[in-house]
Motif scaffolding. Structure first.
Motif, short mmCIF file in Angstrom:
data_model
loop_
_atom_site.label_atom_id
_atom_site.label_comp_id
_atom_site.label_asym_id
_atom_site.label_seq_id
_atom_site.Cartn_x
_atom_site.Cartn_y
_atom_site.Cartn_z
N LYS A 89 0.71 -1.00 0.26
CA LYS A 89 0.28 -0.54 0.02
C LYS A 89 0.95 1.40 -0.25
N THR A 90 0.46 2.48 -1.13
CA THR A 90 1.49 3.43 -0.83
C THR A 90 1.41 4.35 0.48
N GLY A 91 0.68 3.91 1.94
CA GLY A 91 1.17 4.96 3.09
C GLY A 91 1.88 5.25 3.47
N ALA A 92 2.97 4.57 3.31
CA ALA A 92 4.09 4.65 4.22
C ALA A 92 4.98 5.38 3.05
N VAL A 93 5.02 5.74 2.01
CA VAL A 93 5.70 6.36 0.39
C VAL A 93 4.74 7.91 1.35
N ARG A 94 3.68 7.54 1.40
CA ARG A 94 3.08 8.89 1.68
C ARG A 94 3.34 10.07 2.34
N LEU A 95 3.27 8.85 3.71
CA LEU A 95 4.17 9.84 4.62
C LEU A 95 5.54 11.01 4.48
N ALA A 96 6.17 9.53 4.12
CA ALA A 96 7.57 10.09 3.89
C ALA A 96 8.35 11.23 2.98
N LEU A 97 7.42 11.37 1.50
CA LEU A 97 7.15 12.10 0.75
C LEU A 97 6.70 13.06 1.35
N ALA A 98 5.67 13.30 2.26
CA ALA A 98 4.51 14.34 2.06
C ALA A 98 5.45 15.65 2.78
N MET A 109 15.37 4.72 2.40
CA MET A 109 15.80 4.89 0.79
C MET A 109 15.55 5.97 0.20
N ASP A 110 16.09 6.15 -1.10
CA ASP A 110 16.71 7.30 -1.45
C ASP A 110 15.58 7.00 -2.64
N LEU A 111 14.78 8.93 -2.00
CA LEU A 111 13.62 8.85 -2.70
C LEU A 111 13.35 10.32 -3.46
N SER A 112 14.84 10.56 -3.60
CA SER A 112 15.44 11.58 -4.24
C SER A 112 14.55 11.51 -6.07
N SER A 113 14.44 10.64 -6.65
CA SER A 113 13.31 10.32 -8.05
C SER A 113 12.12 10.49 -8.15
N TYR A 114 11.83 10.74 -6.31
CA TYR A 114 10.21 10.92 -6.72
C TYR A 114 9.95 12.18 -5.94
N VAL A 115 10.55 13.03 -5.36
CA VAL A 115 10.02 14.31 -4.72
C VAL A 115 9.54 14.54 -5.94
N ALA A 116 9.66 14.82 -6.93
CA ALA A 116 9.31 15.67 -8.15
C ALA A 116 7.47 15.83 -7.79
N THR A 171 4.28 8.14 -9.51
CA THR A 171 5.20 8.30 -8.51
C THR A 171 5.13 7.01 -7.05
N LEU A 172 3.76 7.67 -6.88
CA LEU A 172 3.20 6.27 -5.15
C LEU A 172 3.69 5.54 -5.94
N THR A 173 3.58 4.23 -6.44
CA THR A 173 3.39 3.48 -7.52
C THR A 173 4.85 2.76 -7.79
N ALA A 174 5.33 3.37 -8.08
CA ALA A 174 6.92 2.78 -8.59
C ALA A 174 7.19 2.86 -6.60
N ALA A 175 7.30 4.16 -6.14
CA ALA A 175 7.86 4.51 -5.25
C ALA A 175 7.78 2.80 -3.75
N THR A 176 7.14 2.68 -4.02
CA THR A 176 5.62 1.31 -3.02
C THR A 176 6.22 0.32 -3.58
#
Length: 246
Positions: A140-149, A188-195, A202-207
């Protein structure tokens, strides 16, 4: 290990830890790997796999042993339950609407975590895995959403052995003191998703990247290759939440 400022401060966690830590010790001999990857201070998101209803106790004890107070995302409705709601608030659990995946809610939760300088534990799959062999299923995208937000470190975590204590949707086995391995991975390196942090692609790829990290660690712990394809409950006629019906 010396106590960090978070753990050394008096809090509602201390009386709970005095009971839970020795109790869990009766069931599990926890081996922690990658302890250096859990931030010693400041906010973070910890994304863990989930294959037993006993998991939260194992994760909580492992995080506590590393000097951090274990806080989970909890359904908002639980905060309105008498006594339980007060306990959740006292221990700093983070309320989240069960049905909401909006960027706004994620931002509010992330801001609270960052403001308090605390970590939060999120089950990457959103529920117990449906995979018959207990490999991580679709995330699920929850963890990624929080980290990116919130611009928070996203720490992948894998654990194995808890199913010997309490099988998925099974009964607690006692007496049984199992060897449980908990491994924390590097942030994790999330730099490619922050834009584009809120775009579905984006959320799917990061998840997917997050689940790959967790699965790779679990493969190393188990000493087995992971399945080529991740289990997708909808393709097997299974509900993605609630108890798994056999």
């Amino acid at each position: 290990m010396s106590a960090t400022p978070e753990k050394s401060r008096p809090s509602a966690f201390w009386p709970l830890a005095a009971v839970i830590v020795p109790a869990v010790g009766l069931f599990a001999r926890i081996e922690i790997r990658g302890a250096e990857n859990l931030p010693k201070q400041g906010a973070y998101v910890l994304a863990a796999n989930h294959n037993s209803e006993f998991d939260p106790l194992i994760v909580a004890v492992a995080v506590w042993r590393l000097g951090r107070a274990p806080r989970f995302m909890a359904k908002e409705s639980l905060f309105r339950v008498p006594v339980l709601g007060a306990a959740l608030k006292a221990t700093g659990m983070v309320p989240v609407p069960r049905a909401s995946t909006s960027a706004n809610q994620s931002m509010k939760a992330a801001e609270q975590i960052a403001r308090d300088g605390r970590g939060v534990i999120v089950y990457a799959e959103g529920t117990l895995t449906r995979d018959p062999e207990l490999w991580p299923m679709r995330g699920k995208t929850g963890a990624v959403r929080l980290a990116l937000a919130g611009g928070l470190p996203l720490i992948p975590m894998a654990q194995w052995g808890v199913q010997q204590i309490m099988p998925r949707y099974g009964k607690l086995r006692f007496p049984r003191r199992a060897h449980v391995i908990v491994e924390f991975g590097p942030a994790m390196d999330l730099s490619s998703y922050v834009a584009t942090p809120t775009q579905p692609s984006t959320l799917t790829a990061a998840t997917d990247a997050m689940m790959n990290e967790i699965t790779a660690m679990l493969s190393g712990i188990r000493g087995l290759p992971a399945p080529a394809e991740r289990w997708n409950p909808s393709q097997h006629g299974q509900n993605e939440t609630g108890r798994l019906e056999s």
